[in-house]
Structures are given as C-alpha cells and as structure tokens.
Enzyme design. Structure first.
Site, PDB file in Angstrom:
ATOM      1  N   SER A  63       2.285  -6.856   1.230  1.00  0.00           N
ATOM      2  CA  SER A  63       1.949  -5.696   0.400  1.00  0.00           C
ATOM      3  C   SER A  63       3.173  -4.827   0.139  1.00  0.00           C
ATOM      4  CB  SER A  63       0.879  -4.850   1.082  1.00  0.00           C
ATOM      5  OG  SER A  63      -0.294  -5.594   1.300  1.00  0.00           O
TER       6      SER A  63
HETATM    7  N1  SAH Z   1      -1.340  -7.348   5.576  1.00  0.00           N
HETATM    8  C1  SAH Z   1      -0.587  -8.381   4.911  1.00  0.00           C
HETATM    9  C2  SAH Z   1      -0.990  -8.483   3.455  1.00  0.00           C
HETATM   10  C3  SAH Z   1      -1.177  -9.886   3.073  1.00  0.00           C
HETATM   11  S1  SAH Z   1      -2.001 -10.137   1.534  1.00  0.00           S
HETATM   12  C4  SAH Z   1       0.903  -8.170   5.083  1.00  0.00           C
HETATM   13  O1  SAH Z   1       1.306  -7.123   5.590  1.00  0.00           O
HETATM   14  O2  SAH Z   1       1.673  -9.067   4.752  1.00  0.00           O
HETATM   15  C5  SAH Z   1      -3.700 -10.314   2.080  1.00  0.00           C
HETATM   16  C6  SAH Z   1      -3.987 -11.440   3.013  1.00  0.00           C
HETATM   17  O3  SAH Z   1      -5.414 -11.477   3.192  1.00  0.00           O
HETATM   18  C7  SAH Z   1      -3.595 -12.834   2.532  1.00  0.00           C
HETATM   19  O4  SAH Z   1      -2.746 -13.416   3.475  1.00  0.00           O
HETATM   20  C8  SAH Z   1      -4.927 -13.579   2.426  1.00  0.00           C
HETATM   21  O5  SAH Z   1      -4.841 -14.947   2.775  1.00  0.00           O
HETATM   22  C9  SAH Z   1      -5.788 -12.820   3.415  1.00  0.00           C
HETATM   23  N2  SAH Z   1      -7.241 -12.921   3.219  1.00  0.00           N
HETATM   24  C10 SAH Z   1      -7.957 -12.945   2.075  1.00  0.00           C
HETATM   25  N3  SAH Z   1      -9.280 -13.042   2.330  1.00  0.00           N
HETATM   26  C11 SAH Z   1      -9.400 -13.061   3.692  1.00  0.00           C
HETATM   27  C12 SAH Z   1     -10.504 -13.149   4.592  1.00  0.00           C
HETATM   28  N4  SAH Z   1     -11.768 -13.218   4.171  1.00  0.00           N
HETATM   29  N5  SAH Z   1     -10.257 -13.157   5.917  1.00  0.00           N
HETATM   30  C13 SAH Z   1      -8.979 -13.084   6.394  1.00  0.00           C
HETATM   31  N6  SAH Z   1      -7.897 -13.018   5.594  1.00  0.00           N
HETATM   32  C14 SAH Z   1      -8.107 -13.003   4.266  1.00  0.00           C
END
Ligand code: SAH
Length: 213
Positions: A63
């Site tokens: 993000s």
């Molecule tokens: N907090 C992360 C942001 C990653 S983007 C960071 O700091 O890098 C959001 C993430 O949510 C992705 O990796 C995606 O695979 C995950 N995601 C999407 N749906 C999800 C779910 N139902 N359960 C767990 N992870 C999920």
C-alpha cells in the site's frame, strides 16, 4: 555510526506524511525507522520512499505509505493492543504495527506472499502470528481484537470481523466498488452497540473471499 541505507529518503517520507495530515507521532516514527525498500524487489528500491503503492507480484501491491499511516492512525492503538490484519501482502503494514508495540495477527490468502512476508518479518526480528487463509472470516481462535485492519477493498463489511472486535475495539476497512472505496471505522462501543464513521476515499486491490468479492 553507519547511517542506514535510504535514511535521508525515509526521513523525507515521514515529514511528507506529517505534512499530509498524519498526526500520530508513533506512526511517523515507525515509518522513519522501517526500511520499506526491503519489502519490495530490489529493482524498485529507488522508488520505495515515494508516497506510492508498488507491485509485489501476483497482481498485489504494497500500500501507499499515506494509506498505511492513515489506517494505522485510525486504529488509535493503545500500548500492547492485539491487532488483526487482513492482507499481509509484503508485510510492511504488519511491521509498522509490530514496531508500535502491537501484538499482531495477520492473514494472507496467497501462499507465496504469506511465505515471503513471514521470512521478511522474521529476518527483521518481528514476531507476528501469521496464517495463510481467507481473512474475510477473521481469526476466531484469537478473538477478540482491540483493532482489525483490512488492507484490501471490500464490497461490504464482513460480519465475522465485526463479531471478533473487543468492546472498545475498532475495525478499519475500505468499503466500496472496484474503482474506489471509502474508509469505514466501526467501533464496538458496548457488546451490542456499534458506532460507524466514514472517512475519505482510497483505492485498494480487492478483498477476495467468502465474505469479499
Ligand atoms: N498490508 C499489505 C497490503 C497488501 S495488498 C502491505 O503492507 O503490503 C492486500 C493484500 O490482501 C494482498 O496481498 C491480497 O492477496 C490480500 N487479500 C485479499 N483478499 C484477502 C483475503 N480474503 N484474506 C487474506 N488476504 C487477502
């Protein structure tokens, strides 16, 4: 003392986030301290301290720093708070929460990202509890949580996440369609009473799962 790599850029990013309105000094100092570049591919290191999201593979992103800071600030962390994160991704948001002294539980649905972030966080000396699963159902075994932060955009607020909040706890979740989401903050005021506030718009990757897209 040897100055750590990119410290100047990190200081500039922390100052920028304060200028953009982040008020929680603990968030600003975590961002000043955590080497964000180590959470992305080395080809992207020179861009790691711009206030932008960056690709981490599998169509997912780390993000934007402002988004991480804003979501963290909205959790209003108390010392030693127990926090559940949905969407570990690169592990950066998780590291920010750990650095601020939270006891963190984080769920990622993609195995490759789960494994990579587990290694990264361990190498940095953080000790969160991580699992590879559908986070829209929460993590009932360790509930209730003082805070839950969802780092992917949801079509609706998943009921299991609301149910896993402690009294006084906050759920910070972007809700909307695939093009944009508003940040919702749901506070469990008493066992049966909830307060909901809606903040500014963001753009997240989709929350995929039983109670997601
Ligand atoms: N907090 C992360 C942001 C990653 S983007 C960071 O700091 O890098 C959001 C993430 O949510 C992705 O990796 C995606 O695979 C995950 N995601 C999407 N749906 C999800 C779910 N139902 N359960 C767990 N992870 C999920």
């Amino acid at each position: 003392m040897i100055k750590s790599k990119y410290q100047k850029q990190r200081n500039a990013l922390a100052d920028l986030l304060a200028d953009k309105g982040i008020r929680d000094d603990r968030v600003i100092s975590a961002i000043r301290d955590i080497p964000r570049h180590t959470f992305v591919d080395s080809a992207l290191w020179t861009r790691a301290y711009e206030d932008i999201a960056l690709p981490i593979g599998l169509d997912q992103t780390i993000s934007q720093p402002y988004t991480v800071a804003r979501q963290t600030e909205l959790l209003e962390l108390q010392p030693g708070a127990k926090i559940l994160e949905i969407g570990t991704g690169s592990g950066y948001q998780c590291a920010v929460l750990c650095e601020m002294g939270a006891k963190v539980y984080s769920i990622e649905r993609h195995k490759a990202l789960h494994e990579r972030s587990r290694e990264q966080l361990r190498d940095m000396g953080y000790r969160p509890m991580l699992k590879c699963d559908d986070g829209t159902l929460g993590w009932g075994a360790y509930a209730p949580y003082d805070g839950i932060v969802v780092t992917a955009g949801a079509p609706v607020v998943p009921s299991d996440l609301v149910a896993q909040l402690a009294v006084g706890g906050k759920l910070v979740i972007p809700v909307g369609d695939s093009t944009s989401q508003k940040m919702h903050v749901i506070t469990r005021v008493t066992e049966d009473n909830f307060d909901e506030k809606v903040y500014e718009g963001f753009k997240f990757v989709p929350l995929i799962g039983e109670k997601g897209w």
